[in-house]
Write an enzyme that holds these catalytic residues in place. Structure first.
Site, PDB file in Angstrom:
ATOM      1  N   LYS A   1       0.842  -1.207   0.000  1.00 59.28           N
ATOM      2  CA  LYS A   1       0.000   0.000   0.000  1.00 59.28           C
ATOM      3  C   LYS A   1       0.876   1.256   0.000  1.00 59.28           C
ATOM      4  CE  LYS A   1      -3.818  -2.456   2.144  1.00 59.28           C
ATOM      5  NZ  LYS A   1      -4.475  -2.886   3.380  1.00 59.28           N
TER       6      LYS A   1
ATOM      7  N   GLN B   1      -4.892  -1.560   9.707  1.00 56.49           N
ATOM      8  CA  GLN B   1      -4.707  -2.877   9.090  1.00 56.49           C
ATOM      9  C   GLN B   1      -5.289  -3.975   9.982  1.00 56.49           C
ATOM     10  OE1 GLN B   1      -3.351  -3.459   5.944  1.00 56.49           O
ATOM     11  NE2 GLN B   1      -4.037  -5.543   6.296  1.00 56.49           N
TER      12      GLN B   1
ATOM     13  N   ASP C   1     -11.326   2.912   3.946  1.00 61.52           N
ATOM     14  CA  ASP C   1     -11.618   1.479   3.800  1.00 61.52           C
ATOM     15  C   ASP C   1     -13.130   1.238   3.689  1.00 61.52           C
ATOM     16  OD1 ASP C   1      -9.559  -0.298   3.491  1.00 61.52           O
ATOM     17  OD2 ASP C   1      -9.067  -0.394   5.630  1.00 61.52           O
TER      18      ASP C   1
END
Ligand code: NDP
Length: 285
Positions: free
Chosen positions: A54, A98, A121
């Site tokens: 990422k 994460q 997200d």
């Protein structure tokens, strides 16, 4: 018959090139550099790989990144504090925590603490609710990436039977809604579904998001179907495999995503898309 391969790598590359141009424009005309903060707790090796990928993708697109790493034994309160600080940081437009988080941390509460305007997200209940009510804002990156692939391939969805295997909040459920909004008739299968194979054989569009290597085989696929393999499974020899048994499925499907090189690159590209969207919104654009 051999299916068309849906090349996620190439589609994602094109998207990242467009985003890079948008980022340059944002910098030049508004003095804004999109920023993504990534919070990583603990030392899960797979999470480290995802986070590194990422970061690399952000750098290439000109997006600034901020790394917050906490030890495996970090307390729930510590993580909440970090997220609250990032919520207040004007240089951070997107926050990604994460997953998975260590057991002592309440994952739902952490995700609920992220400012919905920075929830790139798309996991915050506010953004999930907007999606459910048909006013999507930040949509989870993987299902959004799947829709982009299907659109790029020119596959018409109206009236099609879509079957999604998996009902998680991050893939299965939002995927079902996105396909519904494109006028599919949607079925969601899960671990208690009776006769999974029969459901799959009805699918014009089949999305596998389970996490079990090769569980969908060619005999479960309708000839000509579009098969999207979200699964990422590490085999004993270290290689990656999807939830679909590619070799048998490719002979039956009309179009199919490989693993790796299918959905994975699209997920990262959509994370960049959402971060740029967040930065543009913060700049009042
Ligand atoms: P979850 O574990 O949260 O969900 C898995 C789903 O599969 C559950 O709904 C479960 O059902 C269902 N399931 C389990 N066993 C069966 C079975 N035998 N038959 C039918 N359904 C079953 O996983 P995620 O949604 O987070 O991820 C799914 C896969 O996608 C994983 O391999 C993950 O690594 C991958 N992934 C890939 C991404 C990418 O970028 N390519 C991004 C995100 C995930 P139930 O609810 O009943 O337990």
């Amino acid at each position: 018959m051999s299916a068309k391969i849906i090349d996620g790598k190439t589609i994602a590359k094109e998207l990242r090139a467009e985003l890079k141009t948008e980022v340059e424009e944002l910098k030049e005309t508004h003095g804004v550099t999109p920023g993504l903060a990534v919070v990583l707790v603990g030392d899960d090796p797979a999470s480290h790989v995802y986070v590194r990928n990422k970061h690399r993708a952000c750098e290439r697109a000109g997006i600034a990144t901020k790394d917050v790493r906490l030890e495996d034994d970090a307390s729930h309160e510590e993580v909440i504090k970090v997220v609250r600080e990032l919520n207040e940081d004007p240089d951070v437009h997107g926050i990604l925590v994460q997953l998975p988080l260590p057991d002592q941390i309440d994952e739902d509460e952490i995700l609920n603490t992220i400012d919905p305007k920075k929830d790139v997200d798309g996991f915050h209940p506010f953004n999930m609710g907007l999606l459910l009510s048909g006013q999507p804002s930040f949509v989870a990156c993987t299902p959004k990436g799947v829709m982009h692939m299907i659109e790029t391939m020119g596959i018409d969805l109206t009236g099609k039977e879509a079957v999604i295997v998996g009902r998680s909040n991050i893939v299965g459920k939002p995927q079902a809604l996105l396909l519904l909004y494109e006028h599919c008739t949607v079925t969601i299968c899960h671990s208690r579904t009776k006769d999974l194979a029969e459901h799959c054989r009805n699918a014009d569009v089949l999305v596998a998001a389970v996490g079990r290597a090769h569980m969908i085989t060619g005999d479960m696929i309708k000839p000509g179907a579009t098969v999207i393999d979200v699964g990422i499974n590490r085999l004993d020899d270290g290689s990656l495999a999807g939830d679909v048994e590619f070799d048998s499925a490719v002979e039956v499907a009309g179009a199919i995503t490989p693993v790796p090189g299918g959905v994975g690159p699209m997920t990262i590209a959509m994370l960049l898309r959402n971060t740029v969207d967040a930065a543009q919104a913060a700049a009042g654009l």
